[in-house]
Motif scaffolding. Structure first.
Motif, mmCIF file in Angstrom:
data_model
loop_
_atom_site.group_PDB
_atom_site.id
_atom_site.type_symbol
_atom_site.label_atom_id
_atom_site.label_comp_id
_atom_site.label_asym_id
_atom_site.label_seq_id
_atom_site.Cartn_x
_atom_site.Cartn_y
_atom_site.Cartn_z
ATOM 1 N N LYS A 242 16.496 6.931 -1.944
ATOM 2 C CA LYS A 242 17.367 6.456 -0.879
ATOM 3 C C LYS A 242 17.541 4.946 -0.967
ATOM 4 C CE LYS A 242 16.589 9.353 2.675
ATOM 5 N NZ LYS A 242 15.669 9.635 3.801
ATOM 6 N N GLN A 243 16.430 4.274 -1.210
ATOM 7 C CA GLN A 243 16.442 2.816 -1.195
ATOM 8 C C GLN A 243 17.033 2.206 -2.467
ATOM 9 O OE1 GLN A 243 12.481 1.637 -0.010
ATOM 10 N NE2 GLN A 243 13.211 -0.437 0.458
ATOM 11 N N PHE A 244 16.840 2.895 -3.574
ATOM 12 C CA PHE A 244 17.275 2.364 -4.876
ATOM 13 C C PHE A 244 18.073 3.433 -5.624
ATOM 14 C CE2 PHE A 244 13.158 0.476 -3.777
ATOM 15 C CZ PHE A 244 13.450 -0.883 -3.807
ATOM 16 N N PRO A 245 19.352 3.625 -5.259
ATOM 17 C CA PRO A 245 20.136 4.695 -5.887
ATOM 18 C C PRO A 245 20.169 4.524 -7.410
ATOM 19 C CG PRO A 245 21.326 3.750 -4.020
ATOM 20 C CD PRO A 245 20.131 2.867 -4.256
ATOM 21 N N GLY A 246 19.973 5.636 -8.116
ATOM 22 C CA GLY A 246 20.029 5.618 -9.578
ATOM 23 C C GLY A 246 18.738 5.205 -10.246
ATOM 24 N N LEU A 247 17.721 4.874 -9.458
ATOM 25 C CA LEU A 247 16.450 4.411 -10.037
ATOM 26 C C LEU A 247 15.631 5.555 -10.636
ATOM 27 C CD1 LEU A 247 14.152 2.025 -10.087
ATOM 28 C CD2 LEU A 247 13.283 3.242 -8.083
ATOM 29 N N VAL A 248 15.544 6.664 -9.896
ATOM 30 C CA VAL A 248 14.522 7.648 -10.249
ATOM 31 C C VAL A 248 15.025 9.082 -10.102
ATOM 32 C CG1 VAL A 248 13.556 7.454 -7.902
ATOM 33 C CG2 VAL A 248 12.143 8.430 -9.719
ATOM 34 N N SER A 249 14.603 9.915 -11.044
ATOM 35 C CA SER A 249 14.777 11.359 -10.935
ATOM 36 C C SER A 249 13.382 11.982 -11.096
ATOM 37 C CB SER A 249 15.717 11.870 -12.025
ATOM 38 O OG SER A 249 15.258 11.458 -13.293
ATOM 39 N N CYS A 250 13.268 13.267 -10.800
ATOM 40 C CA CYS A 250 11.945 13.882 -10.963
ATOM 41 C C CYS A 250 12.052 15.361 -11.266
ATOM 42 C CB CYS A 250 11.088 13.650 -9.723
ATOM 43 S SG CYS A 250 11.671 14.515 -8.263
#
Ligand SMILES: [Zn+2]
Length: 420
Positions: A242-250
């Protein structure tokens, strides 16, 4: 080569015929009549894009006792998989361009499945010196990871994430605080106390994830958190998304959605993996998170081990289970047939999102699309046994179980690479 698939249901839709020619889907309509080299009567079986596994231990190079390029390839296509990201914790470690090229060439020689090598973050996975990520990418590495362990030194992790960002490689994270895991063998909780086994607390996963997310957000690197086993990990990742769009997937793996630490009660080492099976509330929460897509993909963490290694007592046996052959079947058997997940969920979780994470084009079931497909029969069952698995290792938690969702056919670039 012309292949006609009669009576398949694309992504579980209506029955139709599908014609494959010169590596692509040439036509989709009921009642196709053309001369074909091979005709398959598939009567209501489901046609999907073939699966892309983000997390496989091919054990190559060096682990011939556990798996070979050939046995892994056969296992993969038996599971409906035509591309797999290979983990670098091999012997030698995949830490230089020559080994990356060797892997790609060996899998090409066998010709069944594309290997997408993930290279190590540090030389020899020793946690001291970063690998030459630019060179590794040039040779064909699709990601970097220290999988099997994490990079302990936070400062080195920062440099690794900066380097990966500059080069444009995603970092696959085995996030674990090994000091907190402290040699444990299963989930820490009531069951580990009852069984007298040393536990691995959930915080070893969440503390690892929090550190890695914080550093990645700070340097702006793209990361993918591997094999999430806890509800708490999902909520942490969701917060950062939410805070950093595009930062992380899992990702999670089928076993975390199907088994819990209670399954360890029989001391079978085919329920020992890292991270460990958690309690039933985590299991249930993960299924929900997958449905909501708070978890982006399901990967296998296919980890072959020899029988003699897995025959050691529980606390001594190595972590890991095979899973690439039961991946699709187990999801169909326990989730699709039970109405918990739809076919479109399977496509997104096991085909589309893995491709998105790797920056690969999506495969659609439509005319002109590459014919990388799998046909699975949701009704027909198979028994998981040492004899029915193509993997050289047989350390499956499904041994002795019958699973619906049998793979009937796997086609790669218009060529039949597996047929039941
Ligand atoms: Zn791992």
């Amino acid at each position: 080569m012309r292949i006609l698939l009669r009576g398949v249901r694309p992504i579980g839709g209506n029955k139709t015929d599908v014609l494959i020619e010169k590596g692509v889907i040439k036509g989709i309509s009921p009642g196709i009549r053309v001369d074909s080299d091979r005709v398959f009567d598939l009567d209501g079986a489901v046609l999907l894009p073939s699966l892309v596994d983000l997390h496989s231990h091919t054990r190559q190079p060096g682990g011939d006792e556990q798996e070979t390029v050939e046995s892994f390839s056969r296992a993969a296509v038996h599971g409906g998989v035509t591309s797999a990201v290979s983990m670098p914790n091999t012997s030698p470690v995949v830490d230089n361009p020559a080994i990356v090229s060797w892997l790609i060439n060996e899998f090409r020689r066998v010709g069944l499945v594309d290997v997408l090598p993930a290279a190590a973050i540090t030389v020899g996975q020793q946690g001291k010196e970063l690998t030459e990520m630019a060179e590794l990418k040039k040779a064909g590495a699709v990601a970097v990871t220290e999988d099997g362990r994490s990079v302990r030194d936070s400062r080195l992790m920062r440099y690794a994430l900066e380097y990966a960002r500059t080069v444009g490689l995603p970092v696959f994270l085995h996030s674990e605080d090994e000091r907190l895991s402290d040699g444990g063998a299963m989930n820490e909780g009531r069951t580990s106390l009852e069984l007298g086994l040393k536990g691995i607390p959930g915080i070893s996963e969440t503390v690892g994830i929090l550190r890695d997310l914080e550093i990645a957000a700070y340097v702006g690197a793209r990361i993918h958190v591997c094999h999430i086993s806890l509800a708490r990990s999902v909520s942490i990742v969701s917060q950062y998304k939410k805070q950093f769009p595009g930062l992380v997937s899992c990702e999670t793996a089928p076993h975390y959605m199907l088994f819990s630490d209670r399954d360890v009660a029989g001391y079978s080492t085919n329920f020992k993996m890292n991270p460990p099976l958690r309690d039933d509330s985590d299991r249930k929460a993960l299924v929900k998170a997958v449905k909501r897509r708070d978890v982006d993909c399901i990967a296998t963490d296919h980890a072959p081990h020899t029988e003699w290694d897995k025959e050691l007592e529980f606390s001594m046996a190595p972590f890991g289970i095979v899973g690439i052959e039961t991946w699709l079947s187990s999801l169909v058997h326990y989730f699709v047939n039970a109405g918990i997940l739809g076919w479109d969920d399977i496509v997104e979780l096991c085909c589309d999102n893995p491709r998105r994470i790797l920056g690969l084009p999506l495969v659609r079931i439509e005319e002109g699309a590459p014919a990388d497909v799998v046909v699975v029969d949701p009704e027909s069952e198979w028994e998981v046994s040492p004899g029915s698995l193509f993997s050289k290792s047989k350390n499956s938690p499904f041994l002795g179980k019958r699973l619906a969702g049998k793979v009937l056919l796997t086609i790669k670039s218009g060529r039949v690479v597996y047929s039941d």
